[in-house]
Design a protein around this motif. Structure first.
Motif, mmCIF file in Angstrom:
data_model
loop_
_atom_site.group_PDB
_atom_site.id
_atom_site.type_symbol
_atom_site.label_atom_id
_atom_site.label_comp_id
_atom_site.label_asym_id
_atom_site.label_seq_id
_atom_site.Cartn_x
_atom_site.Cartn_y
_atom_site.Cartn_z
ATOM 1 N N GLU A 273 -46.062 -48.332 42.520
ATOM 2 C CA GLU A 273 -46.494 -49.330 43.507
ATOM 3 C C GLU A 273 -46.836 -50.686 42.881
ATOM 4 N N LEU A 274 -46.340 -50.950 41.681
ATOM 5 C CA LEU A 274 -46.511 -52.285 41.099
ATOM 6 C C LEU A 274 -45.568 -53.246 41.826
ATOM 7 N N LEU A 275 -45.944 -54.524 41.868
ATOM 8 C CA LEU A 275 -45.209 -55.475 42.699
ATOM 9 C C LEU A 275 -44.081 -56.201 41.991
ATOM 10 N N ASN A 276 -44.205 -56.394 40.667
ATOM 11 C CA ASN A 276 -43.204 -57.224 39.996
ATOM 12 C C ASN A 276 -43.154 -56.897 38.505
ATOM 13 N N ASP A 277 -42.211 -57.543 37.828
ATOM 14 C CA ASP A 277 -42.012 -57.290 36.398
ATOM 15 C C ASP A 277 -43.204 -57.742 35.558
ATOM 16 N N ILE A 278 -43.913 -58.772 35.994
ATOM 17 C CA ILE A 278 -45.101 -59.227 35.265
ATOM 18 C C ILE A 278 -46.168 -58.136 35.277
ATOM 19 N N VAL B 130 -51.561 -43.900 39.838
ATOM 20 C CA VAL B 130 -51.369 -43.474 38.454
ATOM 21 C C VAL B 130 -51.382 -41.952 38.415
ATOM 22 N N THR B 131 -50.360 -41.383 37.777
ATOM 23 C CA THR B 131 -50.269 -39.941 37.566
ATOM 24 C C THR B 131 -50.192 -39.717 36.062
ATOM 25 N N ILE C 38 -45.638 -54.951 35.640
ATOM 26 C CA ILE C 38 -45.141 -53.855 34.794
ATOM 27 C C ILE C 38 -45.415 -54.163 33.331
ATOM 28 N N LYS C 39 -45.097 -55.368 32.895
ATOM 29 C CA LYS C 39 -45.293 -55.747 31.490
ATOM 30 C C LYS C 39 -46.771 -55.679 31.104
ATOM 31 N N MET C 40 -47.651 -56.240 31.947
ATOM 32 C CA MET C 40 -49.089 -56.224 31.653
ATOM 33 C C MET C 40 -49.627 -54.796 31.580
ATOM 34 N N HIS C 41 -49.254 -53.969 32.548
ATOM 35 C CA HIS C 41 -49.766 -52.604 32.569
ATOM 36 C C HIS C 41 -49.138 -51.741 31.476
ATOM 37 N N HIS C 42 -47.874 -51.989 31.152
ATOM 38 C CA HIS C 42 -47.247 -51.239 30.063
ATOM 39 C C HIS C 42 -48.001 -51.502 28.764
ATOM 40 N N HIS C 43 -48.318 -52.768 28.506
ATOM 41 C CA HIS C 43 -49.084 -53.111 27.301
ATOM 42 C C HIS C 43 -50.467 -52.452 27.336
ATOM 43 N N MET D 93 -40.539 -55.191 50.460
ATOM 44 C CA MET D 93 -40.579 -55.528 49.042
ATOM 45 C C MET D 93 -40.332 -54.269 48.219
ATOM 46 N N ASP D 94 -39.545 -54.427 47.184
ATOM 47 C CA ASP D 94 -39.193 -53.319 46.304
ATOM 48 C C ASP D 94 -40.362 -53.003 45.365
ATOM 49 N N ARG D 95 -40.917 -51.820 45.460
ATOM 50 C CA ARG D 95 -42.022 -51.412 44.601
ATOM 51 C C ARG D 95 -41.474 -50.970 43.250
ATOM 52 N N LYS D 96 -42.249 -51.233 42.204
ATOM 53 C CA LYS D 96 -41.809 -50.939 40.851
ATOM 54 C C LYS D 96 -42.749 -49.924 40.210
ATOM 55 N N SER D 97 -42.258 -49.273 39.152
ATOM 56 C CA SER D 97 -43.082 -48.284 38.462
ATOM 57 C C SER D 97 -42.829 -48.364 36.962
ATOM 58 N N LEU D 98 -43.706 -47.713 36.219
ATOM 59 C CA LEU D 98 -43.540 -47.627 34.777
ATOM 60 C C LEU D 98 -43.888 -46.217 34.324
ATOM 61 N N LYS D 99 -43.379 -45.883 33.141
ATOM 62 C CA LYS D 99 -43.627 -44.565 32.549
ATOM 63 C C LYS D 99 -43.863 -44.757 31.065
ATOM 64 N N ILE D 100 -44.929 -44.107 30.562
ATOM 65 C CA ILE D 100 -45.251 -44.158 29.135
ATOM 66 C C ILE D 100 -45.525 -42.729 28.676
#
Length: 155
Positions: A128-133, A96-97, A135-140, A1-8
């Motif tokens: 290591e987030l699993l999906n776009d949902i 989280v870094t 990412i969206k929840m954690h970005h908010h 499974m493709d792991r996803k990440s976000l940056k703020i």
């Protein structure tokens, strides 16, 4: 499974050391760590050392939402790295870094416009987030948290 990440990223009018320490002091942490409307902090337990664990019990509509993890790196005042696990990560560890980069030649002033204040670029990565949902929840959530930290530093 493709792991996803976000940056703020967020520029905050405070020095890096003060910002860094706000993440590790449970009393301070409880004042500003707010991830959205209606969400409160029921309790915070922090053992601020590599290998130390934390537990943040958020509350929403009378329900307790535990968020927990373990510190991997504590490099004051430059970088914090920890695992992050909650219902929103399907109770799987994510990483989280957070980096704190004090900016030079800042033109930020205090409220009375008399003293120049330090400004720090806070950058938060979550991996290591699993999906776009997720990412969206954690970005908010993280955006609200950094906004709350900024407001708390400004008060």
């Amino acid at each position: 499974m493709d792991r996803k990440s976000l940056k703020i990223e967020k520029k905050i009018n405070a020095d890096a050391t003060k910002l860094f320490r706000a993440w590790l002091n449970p009393n301070d942490f409880s004042c500003w760590f707010l991830s959205g409307d209606g969400i409160g902090i029921e309790s915070v337990t922090i053992d601020p050392k590599p290998g130390g664990k934390f537990l943040i019990n958020m509350s929403l509509d009378g329900k307790i939402l535990p968020h927990e993890g373990e510190y991997i790196t504590i490099d004051e005042p430059n970088k914090l790295v920890f695992t992050w696990r909650s219902e929103a990560t399907e109770n799987r560890d994510t990483i989280v870094t957070i980096t704190f980069e004090e900016l030079e030649n800042s033109n930020s002033f205090d409220k009375k416009n008399t003293n120049k204040k330090s400004q720090t670029l806070v950058t938060l990565y979550q991996e290591e987030l699993l999906n776009d949902i997720q990412i969206k929840m954690h970005h908010h959530g993280w955006t609200s948290i950094l906004d709350s930290l900024n407001d708390w530093m400004d008060s």
